[in-house]
Motif scaffolding. Structure first.
Motif, PDB file in Angstrom:
ATOM      1  N   PHE A  36       0.858  -1.180   0.000  1.00  7.78           N
ATOM      2  CA  PHE A  36       0.000   0.000   0.000  1.00  7.78           C
ATOM      3  C   PHE A  36       0.896   1.233   0.000  1.00  7.78           C
ATOM      4  CE2 PHE A  36      -4.207  -1.832   0.856  1.00  7.78           C
ATOM      5  CZ  PHE A  36      -3.851  -3.120   1.220  1.00  7.78           C
ATOM      6  N   ARG A  37       0.325   2.366  -0.348  1.00  7.38           N
ATOM      7  CA  ARG A  37       1.090   3.604  -0.290  1.00  7.38           C
ATOM      8  C   ARG A  37       0.200   4.729   0.208  1.00  7.38           C
ATOM      9  NH1 ARG A  37       2.016   4.582  -6.812  1.00  7.38           N
ATOM     10  NH2 ARG A  37      -0.135   5.220  -7.325  1.00  7.38           N
ATOM     11  N   GLN A  38       0.857   5.719   0.786  1.00  7.06           N
ATOM     12  CA  GLN A  38       0.133   6.875   1.306  1.00  7.06           C
ATOM     13  C   GLN A  38       0.937   8.129   1.021  1.00  7.06           C
ATOM     14  OE1 GLN A  38      -1.079   6.596   5.432  1.00  7.06           O
ATOM     15  NE2 GLN A  38      -2.705   8.091   5.106  1.00  7.06           N
ATOM     16  N   ALA A  39       0.347   9.020   0.265  1.00  8.78           N
ATOM     17  CA  ALA A  39       0.951  10.312  -0.033  1.00  8.78           C
ATOM     18  C   ALA A  39       0.430  11.335   0.975  1.00  8.78           C
ATOM     19  CB  ALA A  39       0.613  10.730  -1.454  1.00  8.78           C
ATOM     20  N   PRO A  40       1.155  12.428   1.191  1.00  7.16           N
ATOM     21  CA  PRO A  40       0.712  13.443   2.152  1.00  7.16           C
ATOM     22  C   PRO A  40      -0.690  13.954   1.823  1.00  7.16           C
ATOM     23  CG  PRO A  40       2.965  13.843   1.487  1.00  7.16           C
ATOM     24  CD  PRO A  40       2.470  12.744   0.615  1.00  7.16           C
ATOM     25  N   GLY A  41      -1.544  13.954   2.838  1.00  9.66           N
ATOM     26  CA  GLY A  41      -2.894  14.462   2.663  1.00  9.66           C
ATOM     27  C   GLY A  41      -3.849  13.521   1.977  1.00  9.66           C
ATOM     28  N   LYS A  42      -3.384  12.305   1.679  1.00  8.71           N
ATOM     29  CA  LYS A  42      -4.239  11.345   0.987  1.00  8.71           C
ATOM     30  C   LYS A  42      -4.415  10.093   1.833  1.00  8.71           C
ATOM     31  CE  LYS A  42      -3.203  12.809  -3.737  1.00  8.71           C
ATOM     32  NZ  LYS A  42      -2.810  12.362  -5.099  1.00  8.71           N
ATOM     33  N   VAL A  92       4.824   7.144   0.905  1.00 10.66           N
ATOM     34  CA  VAL A  92       5.393   6.134   1.785  1.00 10.66           C
ATOM     35  C   VAL A  92       4.743   4.805   1.435  1.00 10.66           C
ATOM     36  CG1 VAL A  92       5.682   5.360   4.172  1.00 10.66           C
ATOM     37  CG2 VAL A  92       5.780   7.815   3.626  1.00 10.66           C
ATOM     38  N   TYR A  93       5.564   3.819   1.193  1.00 13.95           N
ATOM     39  CA  TYR A  93       5.080   2.499   0.788  1.00 13.95           C
ATOM     40  C   TYR A  93       5.139   1.552   1.991  1.00 13.95           C
ATOM     41  CZ  TYR A  93       4.860   3.779  -4.094  1.00 13.95           C
ATOM     42  OH  TYR A  93       4.510   4.369  -5.293  1.00 13.95           O
ATOM     43  N   TYR A  94       4.021   0.867   2.227  1.00 12.43           N
ATOM     44  CA  TYR A  94       3.893  -0.058   3.345  1.00 12.43           C
ATOM     45  C   TYR A  94       3.639  -1.474   2.838  1.00 12.43           C
ATOM     46  CZ  TYR A  94       3.008   4.212   6.055  1.00 12.43           C
ATOM     47  OH  TYR A  94       3.092   5.445   6.642  1.00 12.43           O
ATOM     48  N   CYS A  95       4.245  -2.436   3.503  1.00  9.83           N
ATOM     49  CA  CYS A  95       3.876  -3.815   3.234  1.00  9.83           C
ATOM     50  C   CYS A  95       2.997  -4.307   4.387  1.00  9.83           C
ATOM     51  CB  CYS A  95       5.090  -4.716   3.060  1.00  9.83           C
ATOM     52  SG  CYS A  95       6.187  -4.827   4.472  1.00  9.83           S
ATOM     53  N   ALA A  96       2.166  -5.288   4.069  1.00  7.16           N
ATOM     54  CA  ALA A  96       1.225  -5.793   5.046  1.00  7.16           C
ATOM     55  C   ALA A  96       0.986  -7.280   4.796  1.00  7.16           C
ATOM     56  CB  ALA A  96      -0.088  -5.026   4.967  1.00  7.16           C
ATOM     57  N   ALA A  97       0.548  -7.971   5.833  1.00  2.78           N
ATOM     58  CA  ALA A  97       0.332  -9.409   5.742  1.00  2.78           C
ATOM     59  C   ALA A  97      -1.077  -9.762   6.176  1.00  2.78           C
ATOM     60  CB  ALA A  97       1.349 -10.153   6.608  1.00  2.78           C
ATOM     61  N   SER A 102      -8.455 -13.376   0.102  1.00  3.92           N
ATOM     62  CA  SER A 102      -9.421 -12.597  -0.662  1.00  3.92           C
ATOM     63  C   SER A 102      -9.449 -11.156  -0.158  1.00  3.92           C
ATOM     64  CB  SER A 102     -10.822 -13.219  -0.524  1.00  3.92           C
ATOM     65  OG  SER A 102     -11.214 -13.217   0.833  1.00  3.92           O
ATOM     66  N   ASP A 103     -10.141 -10.288  -0.941  1.00  2.00           N
ATOM     67  CA  ASP A 103     -10.271  -8.873  -0.548  1.00  2.00           C
ATOM     68  C   ASP A 103      -8.916  -8.276  -0.203  1.00  2.00           C
ATOM     69  OD1 ASP A 103     -13.370  -9.610   1.162  1.00  2.00           O
ATOM     70  OD2 ASP A 103     -13.026  -9.000  -0.917  1.00  2.00           O
ATOM     71  N   LEU A 104      -7.951  -8.479  -1.056  1.00  2.00           N
ATOM     72  CA  LEU A 104      -6.589  -8.053  -0.756  1.00  2.00           C
ATOM     73  C   LEU A 104      -6.369  -6.564  -0.980  1.00  2.00           C
ATOM     74  CD1 LEU A 104      -4.527 -11.033  -2.204  1.00  2.00           C
ATOM     75  CD2 LEU A 104      -5.316 -10.668   0.132  1.00  2.00           C
ATOM     76  N   THR A 105      -7.368  -5.866  -1.541  1.00  2.00           N
ATOM     77  CA  THR A 105      -7.212  -4.440  -1.778  1.00  2.00           C
ATOM     78  C   THR A 105      -7.640  -3.591  -0.596  1.00  2.00           C
ATOM     79  OG1 THR A 105      -9.421  -4.163  -2.725  1.00  2.00           O
ATOM     80  CG2 THR A 105      -7.664  -4.848  -4.231  1.00  2.00           C
ATOM     81  N   VAL A 106      -8.184  -4.213   0.447  1.00  2.00           N
ATOM     82  CA  VAL A 106      -8.759  -3.477   1.574  1.00  2.00           C
ATOM     83  C   VAL A 106      -7.785  -3.451   2.744  1.00  2.00           C
ATOM     84  CG1 VAL A 106     -10.686  -3.324   3.172  1.00  2.00           C
ATOM     85  CG2 VAL A 106     -11.047  -4.189   0.836  1.00  2.00           C
ATOM     86  N   PRO A 107      -7.301  -2.288   3.142  1.00  2.00           N
ATOM     87  CA  PRO A 107      -6.294  -2.217   4.218  1.00  2.00           C
ATOM     88  C   PRO A 107      -6.747  -2.859   5.531  1.00  2.00           C
ATOM     89  CG  PRO A 107      -6.414  -0.121   3.070  1.00  2.00           C
ATOM     90  CD  PRO A 107      -7.535  -0.959   2.553  1.00  2.00           C
ATOM     91  N   GLY A 116       6.960   1.188   6.746  1.00  2.00           N
ATOM     92  CA  GLY A 116       6.934   2.047   5.577  1.00  2.00           C
ATOM     93  C   GLY A 116       8.310   2.479   5.116  1.00  2.00           C
ATOM     94  N   THR A 117       8.428   2.720   3.809  1.00  2.00           N
ATOM     95  CA  THR A 117       9.659   3.234   3.232  1.00  2.00           C
ATOM     96  C   THR A 117       9.285   4.320   2.229  1.00  2.00           C
ATOM     97  OG1 THR A 117      11.732   2.612   2.127  1.00  2.00           O
ATOM     98  CG2 THR A 117       9.757   1.443   1.417  1.00  2.00           C
ATOM     99  N   GLN A 118      10.020   5.426   2.269  1.00  2.00           N
ATOM    100  CA  GLN A 118       9.676   6.583   1.446  1.00  2.00           C
ATOM    101  C   GLN A 118      10.213   6.412   0.027  1.00  2.00           C
ATOM    102  OE1 GLN A 118       7.995   9.672   2.267  1.00  2.00           O
ATOM    103  NE2 GLN A 118       8.121   9.932   0.035  1.00  2.00           N
ATOM    104  N   VAL A 119       9.341   6.645  -0.945  1.00  4.03           N
ATOM    105  CA  VAL A 119       9.730   6.682  -2.346  1.00  4.03           C
ATOM    106  C   VAL A 119       9.390   8.064  -2.882  1.00  4.03           C
ATOM    107  CG1 VAL A 119       9.266   5.771  -4.658  1.00  4.03           C
ATOM    108  CG2 VAL A 119       9.395   4.207  -2.707  1.00  4.03           C
ATOM    109  N   THR A 120      10.393   8.734  -3.417  1.00  7.14           N
ATOM    110  CA  THR A 120      10.202  10.073  -3.961  1.00  7.14           C
ATOM    111  C   THR A 120      10.659  10.084  -5.415  1.00  7.14           C
ATOM    112  OG1 THR A 120      10.595  11.052  -1.783  1.00  7.14           O
ATOM    113  CG2 THR A 120      10.726  12.510  -3.694  1.00  7.14           C
TER     114      THR A 120
END
Length: 123
Positions: A36-42, A92-97, A102-107, A116-120
């Motif tokens: 997953f990823r999260q940008a500032p304000g999103k 910021v990119y996050y991995c999750a387990a 199923s329903d793998l798109t839902v956090p 998380g690791t930052q990608v710019t």
């Protein structure tokens, strides 16, 4: 349980980057793994996932054809190869387990999260 994400950094538009997620105390063979990823304000958004059973992959429309999710069971590590990067990929990119398949798109379906690791991506 620890999910240690690494490999983020600064890359130019059109460049490539591979980020990793090393798992401890769980086996990536037994869990479906998501990125997953999260940008500032999103809000946090789904990027990619690889299923526990069979290793099939899912991708968001925004990264399909550019990103590839894979795993190395022997190293207990999941990877996200990112090509043709765009400024919109900055986050910021996050991995999750997730124990399920199923329903793998839902956090909220994921039990464990990495830090998380930052990608710019610079233009």
């Amino acid at each position: 349980v620890q999910l240690q994400a690494s490999g983020g950094g600064l890359v130019q538009v059109g460049g490539s980057l591979r980020i990793s997620c090393a798992a401890s105390e769980i086996s990536v063979r037994a869990y479906s793994m998501g990125w997953f990823r999260q940008a500032p304000g999103k809000e946090r958004e789904f990027v990619a996932a690889i299923r526990r059973s069979g290793g099939g992959t899912d991708y968001s429309d925004s990264v399909k054809g550019r990103f590839t999710c894979s795993k190395d069971n022997a190293k207990n590590t999941v990877y996200l190869q990112m090509n043709a990067l765009e400024p919109e990929d900055t986050a910021v990119y996050y991995c999750a387990a997730r124990a399920g398949n199923s329903d793998l798109t839902v956090p909220r379906n994921y039990r464990y999260w990495g830090q998380g690791t930052q990608v710019t991506v610079s233009s």
